[in-house]
Enzyme design. Structure first.
Site: not given
Length: 442
Positions: A414-416
């Site tokens: 999850d790039h967040r």
């Protein structure tokens, strides 16, 4: 109907363990309930008498609907018609005028009674085997015999689908009650006899579809949740993927050493997947920032590594969780993973055993998959996809070509929560541990 999982909206009453009028104690198992994820035992919330049962076996109701009444001292049970009885009575009232006014012609009725419906697969074999016996009995005798058969609603439904005559099935339940397993066993027995040999057991009977036609298969509760969760994951969660190929030779050597040492007569063997699970946990301890999830305006970082282990079952996928896995040894993780997987496949898990988890490991190597990318299970920050160990030509430190063992691992992030550099740091640590398996045994 209790809410036995975080995504549960309805449940199916599989079996009552107590009957009306029985005394029950708090914590005593009253029934088995099937949710969208598993079949679980439901315990009585208090002491008392099971005065009313509103939902019969096989009934499906929404969370919060009444299914039973446990009467305490001085209480009276409310009068309420069971949902199934109410539906049956309403359906009977609707069909009554039609049955009286639309009677089939005698010739047509006789044709319907003697001509069995066209069936395919298991149903056809069972129907062909029972036609002789049913035609020899008078109609009144058939109906009375069918009415006397004790069978659960689920067993009756399965019998109708497979074309099994319940009067020929021997029940293994209380007082000879016929269960779903009895019906399926009878169907397999007749099919084996019709084909002249034993048939391979199947998890689910295939749907027979004629050329040019199509079949609409209703989603089970679990498939509905899987579809919903996938949309929730791939839509809002910005995925990116990092892939490494590790030298699995040391892992295979460690596995062979344990095998040659006997591993103890009373101990289950340590598998390659067990090494992977332990390494994934230890790497998360070394790089704690990956052990996190996204929560609107914040990143939640967890102290414990609650490891989710993806398990394929008949209806889809479950992810039982090994709690505080950082405090458990390789042997303990191995034992817990096998126990959870076994109970997940048999739908005998408690809600808290498959809820939560800080990240998940999904291994399809045992099914022959070289490599793949998995979908994150929100709100987790990442998932590891493990491929099979393959023999490949590799170049050693002396620039010589030799046969080596390689394993592909893909990390879906999850790039967040996880940036590329952080994911790479985690995979570097994971590689180091898997290529030096002695570190996993200390």
């Amino acid at each position: 109907m209790p809410k036995l999982s975080d995504t549960m909206t309805e449940g199916t009453l599989i079996a009552w363990k107590k009957k009306k009028g029985d005394q029950v104690s708090a914590g005593e198992v009253l029934a088995e309930i099937e949710t969208d994820k598993a079949t679980m035992e439901w315990e009585s919330p208090e002491d008392g008498t099971l005065t009313e049962i509103y939902v019969q076996e096989g009934g499906k109701v929404n969370v919060g609907d009444k299914i039973a009444f446990v009467r305490g001292q001085g209480e009276e049970a409310p009068k309420q018609e069971a949902p199934e009885q109410k539906k049956k009575s309403e359906a009977a009232e609707e069909k009554k005028p039609q049955a009286e006014t639309e009677k089939p012609a005698p010739a047509e009725a006789a044709k319907k009674e003697t001509a069995p419906p066209q069936q395919h697969g298991v149903g056809a074999a069972v129907s062909a085997a029972r036609t002789e016996t049913t035609q020899q009995k008078p109609q009144g005798e058939q109906k009375s015999e069918e009415a006397r058969v004790k069978a659960s609603p689920v067993a009756r439904r399965i019998a109708a689908e497979l074309g099994v005559d319940l009067s020929t099935v021997r029940g293994t339940g209380p007082d000879g009650r016929i269960a779903e397993t009895d019906v399926r066993a009878a169907a397999k027995t007749v099919t084996a006899g019709a084909s002249g040999g034993a048939t391979k057991p199947q998890a689910q009977a295939p749907i027979a579809v004629k050329p040019g036609e199509r079949a609409r298969i209703q989603l089970s509760g679990m498939r509905k949740i899987i579809a919903q969760r996938l949309v929730e994951s791939l839509g809002p969660v910005p995925h990116f993927y990092l892939t490494i190929e590790i030298n699995a030779g040391p892992l295979m050597e460690a596995r062979e050493e344990l095998k040659s040492a006997g591993e103890g007569a009373d101990a289950a063997k340590i598998t390659v997947n067990d090494f992977v699970l332990k390494a994934a946990v230890m790497a998360a301890v070394k790089v704690p920032r990956v052990n996190a999830s996204f929560d609107n305006d914040a990143i939640v970082q967890y102290a414990d590594v609650d490891l989710g282990v993806a398990v394929a079952i008949e209806d889809g996928l479950l992810t039982p969780v090994i709690r505080a896995a950082q405090d458990k040894s390789l042997r303990e993780i191995s034992t817990l993973a096998k126990d959870l997987a076994h109970r997940a496949r048999n739908k005998r898990m408690k809600p808290e055993e498959f809820q939560g988890g800080t990240f998940t490991v999904s291994n399809l190597g045992g099914m022959g998959i070289d490599s793949f990318s998995a979908v994150i299970n929100p709100p987790q920050g990442f998932i590891l996809a493990i491929g099979k160990v393959t023999k490949s030509p590799v170049v050693d430190d002396c620039d010589q070509v030799m046969v080596g063992h390689r394993m592909s691992i893909t990390m879906s992030c999850d790039h967040r929560v996880i940036d590329g550099a952080l994911g790479a740091e985690y995979l570097k640590e994971l590689r180091h541990l898997l290529e030096n398996p002695a570190l996993l045994m200390v």
